[in-house]
Design a protein around this motif. Sequence first.
Motif, PDB file in Angstrom:
ATOM      1  N   THR A 166     -39.720  28.864  16.364  1.00  0.00           N
ATOM      2  CA  THR A 166     -40.738  29.498  17.432  1.00  0.00           C
ATOM      3  C   THR A 166     -42.154  29.153  16.956  1.00  0.00           C
ATOM      4  O   THR A 166     -42.512  29.230  15.914  1.00  0.00           O
ATOM      5  N   GLN A 178     -48.708  23.084  28.025  1.00  0.00           N
ATOM      6  CA  GLN A 178     -47.369  22.870  27.606  1.00  0.00           C
ATOM      7  C   GLN A 178     -47.289  22.149  26.230  1.00  0.00           C
ATOM      8  O   GLN A 178     -48.067  21.426  25.896  1.00  0.00           O
ATOM      9  N   CYS A 194     -37.467  17.716  20.971  1.00  0.00           N
ATOM     10  CA  CYS A 194     -36.385  18.963  20.762  1.00  0.00           C
ATOM     11  C   CYS A 194     -35.372  18.775  21.667  1.00  0.00           C
ATOM     12  O   CYS A 194     -35.395  18.399  22.865  1.00  0.00           O
ATOM     13  N   TYR A 197     -35.442  23.409  24.639  1.00  0.00           N
ATOM     14  CA  TYR A 197     -36.571  24.246  24.267  1.00  0.00           C
ATOM     15  C   TYR A 197     -36.424  25.726  24.678  1.00  0.00           C
ATOM     16  O   TYR A 197     -35.438  26.054  25.542  1.00  0.00           O
ATOM     17  N   ALA A 199     -38.299  28.834  26.607  1.00  0.00           N
ATOM     18  CA  ALA A 199     -39.417  28.733  27.433  1.00  0.00           C
ATOM     19  C   ALA A 199     -39.665  30.180  27.853  1.00  0.00           C
ATOM     20  O   ALA A 199     -38.830  31.260  27.789  1.00  0.00           O
ATOM     21  N   THR A 203     -43.490  28.137  29.959  1.00  0.00           N
ATOM     22  CA  THR A 203     -44.148  27.429  28.799  1.00  0.00           C
ATOM     23  C   THR A 203     -43.215  27.422  27.746  1.00  0.00           C
ATOM     24  O   THR A 203     -42.545  28.548  27.328  1.00  0.00           O
ATOM     25  N   HIS A 204     -43.171  26.309  26.830  1.00  0.00           N
ATOM     26  CA  HIS A 204     -42.327  26.327  25.693  1.00  0.00           C
ATOM     27  C   HIS A 204     -42.883  27.155  24.441  1.00  0.00           C
ATOM     28  O   HIS A 204     -44.192  26.840  24.108  1.00  0.00           O
ATOM     29  N   THR A 205     -42.135  27.824  23.982  1.00  0.00           N
ATOM     30  CA  THR A 205     -42.441  28.714  22.984  1.00  0.00           C
ATOM     31  C   THR A 205     -41.399  28.461  21.709  1.00  0.00           C
ATOM     32  O   THR A 205     -41.584  29.547  20.751  1.00  0.00           O
ATOM     33  N   CYS A 207     -37.604  25.951  19.770  1.00  0.00           N
ATOM     34  CA  CYS A 207     -36.752  25.062  19.853  1.00  0.00           C
ATOM     35  C   CYS A 207     -35.421  25.588  19.384  1.00  0.00           C
ATOM     36  O   CYS A 207     -35.473  25.942  18.450  1.00  0.00           O
TER      37      CYS A 207
END
Length: 410
Positions: A166, A178, A194, A197, A199, A203-205, A207
Amino acid sequence: MVYLSGMFLFQLFRRLVMKMFSVILAVITVCSQSCFSEVTSVDPPDNVTLSDLGLLGQLVIRWSPPATLHNLTDCSVRYQLEYFSTYKKEWRGYRTPRTSFRAQFDLERDVRVRLRTMLRGSCTNGVERTSPPRELLWPPHLTGVENSRVRNFTCVFHRKEYMECTWERGAEEPRHTQRFLYYWHSGMEAVAECPEYIASQGTHTGCLFPRHSVEEFTDFNVCVNGTSAQGPLRAVYVSLQVQNHVKPGPVEALSLEETQQGGELLLGWSPPTGLVPAHCLEYEVTSEHTDQDGKEWGMVNITEETSLVFPAEQRSCARVRSRVHEYCSDSSFWSNWSRRICVPDEAPEKPSPAMDIALICVLVASAVALLSLCVSVWLFGKTWQKKREQKTQHYSLFWEDLHPKPAVSC
């Protein structure tokens, strides 16, 4: 006469042999001196280059032997390479007869290298001669929006079943961005994105890595970059050893009971579920005790066993957590604490008088608020109904004025 002739020939042959020996000795001396004079000093390697393999930090350093050693055949040549590991924060050294070296580097920091030539053999009379170091520095190639690098990047290998990485937004990250994560380890042919993901609001935060995509005891390289309306974001590069990021599951199946001998309590538990080997775990046990005089005291124990004995008191409570010990990894995360177990069992806490008064006040206030709301709704309904009836009556009178009713006959 014959005797004199023989003596003359013998003396002549002897002089000739002595002259030949002197010439050979002189030639050997001159050659040996000239040979040794060529290696009184050794030059460092030439043509040092740095190549990026595109594997998120795997770099190759190449060099060539110094020109002064091109015609040398009676000595062995080795090279001593040192590089500064920013991950370990120390210089690391290797000796090799090869002219290349591959290692993991932090692409966000300077690459610092020292190279020496080492010579030993008959040309040095068996003495090892070392060149002065050739020191090189390659600065990082940083691109992207300034101060947009992600913060607090963390990876946790949960129960050795899956790994979660994270991160948080950069300090000055633009809006509507992004993020993307790429990774590589020695068991892969190429860099991959990844697999799943995490999210938040699109938005990806983070994996999630399933077990089959994770490799232990090798460099696990990660890059997190991104895009925004202002252009690419600053990338972060991380190289980690997955086995050093394991977090075991919570300890379960606790039991606390008095031993048969009496006077002691035996705390027992089972290893946590997951793929962490039981022989790789150590446990931390915290216990609180109250004696018959009401005095409270506590203990903290670290053990590799799955049981612990401590004195029986008027009341005793304990809990346990685990981690991977130093024999199986360099570091580890502690698991979550187990449930708390007590002897005798903990009775449900009785609410205090203050809590009772507070609860009554809250209930009364809620009832008053609900009653006020109901009265307000009823008054509003009555007012609205009255206004509607007045409006309907006015409309009827207005209609009758415009359209008078005809006379009705019997």
